[in-house]
Design a protein around this motif. Structure first.
Motif, PDB file in Angstrom:
ATOM      1  N   THR A  47       0.935  -1.262   0.111  1.00 31.42           N
ATOM      2  CA  THR A  47       0.330  -0.195  -0.172  1.00 31.42           C
ATOM      3  C   THR A  47       1.303   1.196  -0.161  1.00 31.42           C
ATOM      4  O   THR A  47       0.915   1.794  -1.051  1.00 31.42           O
ATOM      5  N   LEU A  48       2.048   1.394   0.937  1.00 34.70           N
ATOM      6  CA  LEU A  48       2.898   2.627   1.005  1.00 34.70           C
ATOM      7  C   LEU A  48       3.873   2.498  -0.329  1.00 34.70           C
ATOM      8  O   LEU A  48       4.029   3.380  -1.103  1.00 34.70           O
ATOM      9  N   ASP A  50       2.082   1.826  -3.272  1.00 31.65           N
ATOM     10  CA  ASP A  50       1.741   2.971  -4.046  1.00 31.65           C
ATOM     11  C   ASP A  50       1.255   4.254  -3.368  1.00 31.65           C
ATOM     12  O   ASP A  50       0.887   5.475  -4.322  1.00 31.65           O
ATOM     13  N   THR A  51       0.698   4.415  -2.381  1.00 30.06           N
ATOM     14  CA  THR A  51       0.795   5.766  -2.265  1.00 30.06           C
ATOM     15  C   THR A  51       2.026   6.840  -2.073  1.00 30.06           C
ATOM     16  O   THR A  51       2.209   7.662  -2.842  1.00 30.06           O
ATOM     17  N   GLU A 263      -6.130  -0.661   7.178  1.00 33.39           N
ATOM     18  CA  GLU A 263      -6.111  -1.858   6.318  1.00 33.39           C
ATOM     19  C   GLU A 263      -5.630  -3.128   7.036  1.00 33.39           C
ATOM     20  O   GLU A 263      -6.202  -3.496   6.359  1.00 33.39           O
ATOM     21  N   TRP A 298      -6.730   9.295  -3.586  1.00 35.16           N
ATOM     22  CA  TRP A 298      -6.466   7.650  -3.457  1.00 35.16           C
ATOM     23  C   TRP A 298      -7.377   7.039  -4.772  1.00 35.16           C
ATOM     24  O   TRP A 298      -6.416   5.362  -4.534  1.00 35.16           O
ATOM     25  N   THR A 309      -7.440   3.945   3.501  1.00 26.86           N
ATOM     26  CA  THR A 309      -6.407   5.136   4.039  1.00 26.86           C
ATOM     27  C   THR A 309      -5.562   4.475   5.623  1.00 26.86           C
ATOM     28  O   THR A 309      -6.926   4.238   6.004  1.00 26.86           O
ATOM     29  N   ASN A 310      -4.114   4.601   5.668  1.00 26.93           N
ATOM     30  CA  ASN A 310      -4.007   4.395   7.854  1.00 26.93           C
ATOM     31  C   ASN A 310      -3.205   5.403   7.216  1.00 26.93           C
ATOM     32  O   ASN A 310      -2.374   6.630   6.502  1.00 26.93           O
ATOM     33  N   MET A 313       0.238   5.660   5.640  1.00 23.90           N
ATOM     34  CA  MET A 313       0.549   6.374   4.650  1.00 23.90           C
ATOM     35  C   MET A 313       0.269   8.062   4.432  1.00 23.90           C
ATOM     36  O   MET A 313       0.981   8.686   4.063  1.00 23.90           O
ATOM     37  N   GLU A 314      -0.471   8.300   5.983  1.00 22.81           N
ATOM     38  CA  GLU A 314      -0.393   9.972   6.382  1.00 22.81           C
ATOM     39  C   GLU A 314       0.835  10.395   6.345  1.00 22.81           C
ATOM     40  O   GLU A 314       1.662  11.419   5.711  1.00 22.81           O
ATOM     41  N   HIS A 316       3.417   9.068   4.558  1.00 25.43           N
ATOM     42  CA  HIS A 316       4.487   9.434   3.616  1.00 25.43           C
ATOM     43  C   HIS A 316       4.183  10.927   2.685  1.00 25.43           C
ATOM     44  O   HIS A 316       4.786  11.038   2.564  1.00 25.43           O
ATOM     45  N   TYR A 317       2.801  10.541   3.212  1.00 18.96           N
ATOM     46  CA  TYR A 317       2.006  11.937   2.637  1.00 18.96           C
ATOM     47  C   TYR A 317       3.405  13.233   3.177  1.00 18.96           C
ATOM     48  O   TYR A 317       3.067  14.445   2.559  1.00 18.96           O
TER      49      TYR A 317
END
Lengths: 428, 556
Positions: A47-48, A50-51, A263, A298, A309-310, A313-314, A316-317
């Motif tokens: 997932t990360l 993809d993020t 997730e 997303w 979302t989790n 992910m934030e 990384h954002y």
């Protein structure tokens, strides 16, 4: 290194090396993505990856960075810790990336750390971890223990009235260190030693019968009891299933988890979990414009609105936006310039505040406590008043309470003892 | 006021207080009954429900929800109980456009909504048009207590029993008054007993010493948590020595009983873990034990079985209750086919070369894992537990067995005996044994060793697939799940004696019990290490395991 450099020369002499390196270096800025796409950690790390691809795509849509297109270079370290170091080296040396976003487990971070320090590149690490580290080359955008564990315990004690504590974790460095900090913190607060039970289980533990039965017994004395869970990954599902089977409800003995997010919940039947808690710095259910936009982006990127979302992910954002801002500020992607520029950079987080990079390479974040709902989402029941600054070295451990990290000049040290005035290298 | 129609709404699902498992059914029941409700009955009650209409918006505001809840609980509006239950089940929503409180049932991506005050259908609403009235643990606790105090007169025995039990945990005067009021009318023995216990427990807090002592005697041996807590308090804190003596005497007996139950429980835990180990290993006992193939992809056969269960539940969402019965043969077939293919394409060419077989099957296991990861998802997939397999079988307050574990234990025995029968009493079994004992001689006598090998390997794989179906009920279903069982399975087969099915079963069960006996004092991590060390030492002394093959069957 002699043989290798000769080899490189030979290759370059053929003309291949020069052409390809020159062509790509000119028009793009490369970002490395170091997340496992196979093996045990693929469950969380895919997932990360993809993020990161989404963030790069979105940044390019905004016009790239410094007038150049961003290019994501994805490698697969396959949940294999030594391979993480190899792949990190490959990203930096062969692909010549300017920053790397990646790693999940602490052991994978520890494995790549020397590579980043040796080659002086940048790593953005997006997962909550045990602290006790601050490297010149690593930016910790997940929570430090004081941004997750300590506020969680405070919530349980003050709002729920918990008097007896079970610290349950998987047997590796993150739970061990976190529980050491929590134990010291609870004893400090006046909790009696017999009111704390600590339990460790192996990775992927699947038979929770006796442990849940022990938890039930420990919680049957009449004093309010809670479980603070640092149980990792796959072991969580059978743990919660067993709690449900043995009839331990969240009203009797709430479980607060630091590794269970949206997730993880998407793979299980959440009915028996309703009311159990998690502490994070972000929940998908938070209602802000930034979050709506992020979730929409997303879903568009991944092609389905079923995906959640989790928190990582934030992270990384935040890390990616901070890096972009620092590069713009420095006007270059040179690691030393970015390291100097990024301290103090603030970017909007998804929960309606501004997170900024601290001199110890951790960031400021709000702490949220959420209760699991039957749809696999969390309902926020408590939120810290302001942002909490990430503390690299815990104040509750005797070994680390006098240590600070500050990567600004003149200190430039990740492990500075204020008592002795000595800098003991980057890490212990 | 309460018309007959009304009482039909109140007749809710029996398991109302049993926990969230039953809630879905309750919700459906509410819905079904609301839909069939004649409108005249509701129209008449609209006025009474006006009070709770005002409460609804306050419930969704975090600042006012506590007082609003008190109001709702105190209210005698006819719909208040439905509201409490709907709130607890999380089906009470507000329509955003006009703040109308509605019961909402998720239907695909939208909600079917029903006006919460009069039962009128309001059609469908999108996910963003309604917002759920959220509650937290504190409110959930209050709701349960409130529902309990109005459930004492319910028609269903289980509801009444559960209501009394919920009350017993935190007794207050109004509950006690209600219990003593309904006790004489109560017809069910178990509910009577629970009510009597609640009253006795209340007496333990009496000011009169004699009443306390009588209550202690009346309670007798009861292993309920609330009793032990109260007695412990009395035995240490009371000033009157007679009371303290009576309490501590009673407590000693109770604690003895509890510790006996704890031992039984540990044994059950051990047998249950053992049955999981044995089940995971039985398939391997065929491929490794009988055929001598070191099959590192065994865990992935388990995974395939588990994914088959998931696929069946996904395709047939309406038949969750029966899905396992379909999944067992389906998983067997899927794993059987995959096993046959692996045997024909790979293993057949590697007989007599154990190292190469090991490497090849290890490669196959990685390929299968990554295939699932790529085709389905790297995430775990959800598999639901059917209602008949969830819950506890309560033998005593201090001893209850998980029904799914009991089922799995017997399922393990079922697989085992079916397999024994297959090998012992069928023509196919005879050929399998013949080929595994002496390949040349079996061929000379007309057994087609090639097809028998393929079928045997398929059988082992198929049984692993069936084990996977059972494991979905205990653990996660994901691409990595097979990895968790492969080492344990080899351990069980080697410990039991290669080639001996009885050995596998007994080894699995005894390792499970051994593990659970160690766990309480050594911790899960050390227990696992101790078991491994024990097996290493055991194999040193008895290289052929618990039940070595004898005579010709031993092969070499």
């Amino acid at each position: 290194m002699k043989p290798r450099s000769t080899f490189v020369h030979v290759i370059c002499a053929t003309g291949l090396c020069l052409a390809s390196a020159a062509a790509t270096a000119a028009d793009t800025i490369k970002v490395g993505v170091l997340h496992s796409l196979s093996g045990t950690m693929a469950i969380s790390e895919t997932t990360l990856k993809d993020t990161m691809l989404m963030l790069v795509e979105q940044q390019n849509a905004k016009g790239g960075l410094l007038g150049k297109e961003l290019e994501a270079v994805v490698v697969d370290p396959a949940s294999d810790w030594p391979l993480f170091a190899e792949k990190a080296r490959e990203l930096i040396e062969v692909n010549e990336v300017d920053a790397v976003f990646g790693a999940w487990t602490s052991v994978s971070r520890k494995s790549v750390l020397p590579v980043f320090e040796e080659l002086n590149s940048l790593l953005f690490y997006p997962v909550q971890y045990e602290g006790e580290e601050s490297s010149k080359n690593v930016f910790y955008t997940g929570a430090a223990p004081n941004q997750q564990a300590i506020p969680a315990v405070d919530y349980l004690e003050e709002e729920v009235g918990v008097e007896r504590w079970i610290l349950a974790g998987t047997d590796y460095v993150y739970p061990r260190t976190t529980n050491k900090i929590l134990e010291a913190y609870l004893l400090d607060k006046g909790v009696a030693a017999e009111d704390i039970m600590i339990n460790y289980t192996p990775f992927g533990h699947s038979d929770w019968q006796s442990i849940v039965s022990d938890i039930k017994k420990f919680g049957s004395t009449g004093k309010k009891t809670a479980v603070v869970s640092t149980i990792n990954g796959d072991a969580n599902v059978p743990f919660y299933k067993e709690l449900g089977t043995q009839g331990v409800s969240a009203e009797d003995i709430p479980v607060i988890a630091f590794s269970v997010g949206e997730e993880e919940l998407s793979g299980i039947d959440t009915a028996p979990l309703v009311g159990h808690l998690a502490a994070w710095n972000y929940f998908m259910s938070v209602e802000t414009d930034e979050n709506d936009e992020f979730i929409e982006g997303w879903h568009k990127f991944i092609g389905t609105d079923e995906r959640v979302t989790n928190d990582p992910m934030e992270a990384h954002y935040l890390g990616f936006n901070m890096w972009v801002k620092a590069v713009e500020k420095a006007g270059t992607t040179d690691p030393d310039a970015v390291q100097a520029a990024i301290i103090g950079v603030s970017v909007p987080n998804l929960t309606g505040g501004l997170s900024s990079m601290l001199p110890n390479h951790h960031i400021t974040k709000p702490v949220l406590i959420g209760e699991i709902q039957d749809d696999g989402q969390f309902d926020v029941v408590s939120e810290t008043d302001g942002l909490v600054a990430g503390d690299a070295w815990s104040d509750f451990l005797p070994d680390s309470k006098d240590i600070v990290a500050d990567w600004r000049k003149p200190m430039m040290c990740g492990n500075y003892n204020v008592k002795t005035g000595k800098c003991s290298g980057q890490n212990l | 006021m309460r018309s007959t129609d009304k009482s039909s709404i109140l007749k809710l699902h029996p398991n109302i207080l049993l926990g969230s498992k039953a809630h879905l059914t309750i919700v459906l029941t509410i819905f079904a009954q609301l839909f069939f409700l004649p409108f005249n009955a509701l129209a008449q009650e609209n006025t009474d429900n006006a009070v709770i209409l005002e409460i609804a918006p306050k419930l969704s505001d975090k600042k006012t929800r506590n007082s609003a809840l008190e109001q709702l609980i105190a209210s005698d509006a006819p719909m208040s109980r439905e509201w409490l239950i709907a709130l607890l089940d999380g089906v009470l929503y507000l329509r955003k456009s006009d703040s109308l409180p509605v019961f909402a049932e998720k239907k695909g991506k939208s909600f079917k909504i029903v006006n919460a005050s009069n039962g009128n259908h309001e059609g469908e609403a999108g996910r963003r048009e309604v917002s759920k009235i959220k509650i937290n643990n504190a409110i959930r606790g209050k709701l349960r207590a409130a529902i309990a105090s109005i459930s004492l007169k319910d028609d269903d025995v289980e509801v009444r029993l559960q209501a009394v039990k919920t009350m017993t945990r935190s007794l207050n005067d109004s509950d006690l008054a209600a219990i003593s009021e309904y006790l004489p009318e109560e017809s069910d023995k178990r509910v009577q007993k629970a009510m009597q216990l609640a009253l006795n427990l209340a007496d333990l807090s009496d000011a009169d010493d004699q009443i306390i002592i009588d209550a202690v005697n009346a309670i007798g041996i009861n292993t309920d948590d609330t009793v032990t807590q109260k007695l412990r308090e009395l035995s240490t804190q009371t000033e009157a020595p007679e009371v303290a003596n009576a309490a501590s005497e009673s407590l000693t007996v109770i604690e003895k009983r509890i510790s006996l139950y704890e031992k039984i429980e540990t044994l059950f835990f051990g047998l249950s873990l053992g049955s999981v180990l044995a089940m995971a290993a039985i398939g391997l006992a065929i491929t490794f034990g009988v055929m001598g193939v070191i099959n590192m992809a065994h865990g992935e056969m388990i995974m395939l079985g588990a994914y088959t269960t998931w696929a069946i539940q996904t395709v047939l969402p309406a038949f969750i209750e029966y899905s396992l019965f379909i999944a067992v043969p389906a998983a067997f077939l899927v794993a059987f086919m995959v096993g046959m293919i692996i045997e024909i394409l790979v293993i057949r060419h590697l007989y007599g070369r154990p190292l190469e077989t090991l490497l090849a099957t290890f490669g196959i296991s990685l390929i299968l894992q990554q295939t699932v990861r790529t085709l389905i998802s790297p995430q775990n997939v959800p598999v639901s537990n059917p209602a008949w397999m969830s819950g506890l079988w309560e033998i005593d307050p201090a001893l209850s067995l998980a029904i799914n574990r009991v089922v799995i234990f017997f399922f393990c025995l079922f697989i085992f005996f079916t397999l024994m029968w297959l090998l012992k009493y069928t023509n196919f079994g005879l050929k399998v044994r013949a080929v595994s004992q002496n390949r040349q001689m079996a061929r000379a006598l007309g057994a087609k060793s090639g097809s028998i090998d393929a079928l045997t390997f398929g059988l082992g794989a198929g049984i692993a697939g069936v084990a996977g179906v059972a494991l979905t009920q205990l653990s996660n279903v994901g691409p990595n799940m097979g990895q968790a069982y492969i080492v344990d399975s080899f351990m069980v087969v080697v410990f039991g004696g290669v080639g001996n099915l009885w050995g596998t079963l007994l080894a699995g069960l005894s390792l499970g019990v051994f593990n659970k006996l160690l766990e309480p004092w050594a911790g899960a991590v050390v227990a696992k290490i101790v078991v491994l060390v024990f097996i290493i030492m055991f194999i040193q002394k008895y290289p052929k395991g618990l039940f070595p093959q004898k005579g010709r069957a031993a092969g070499d």
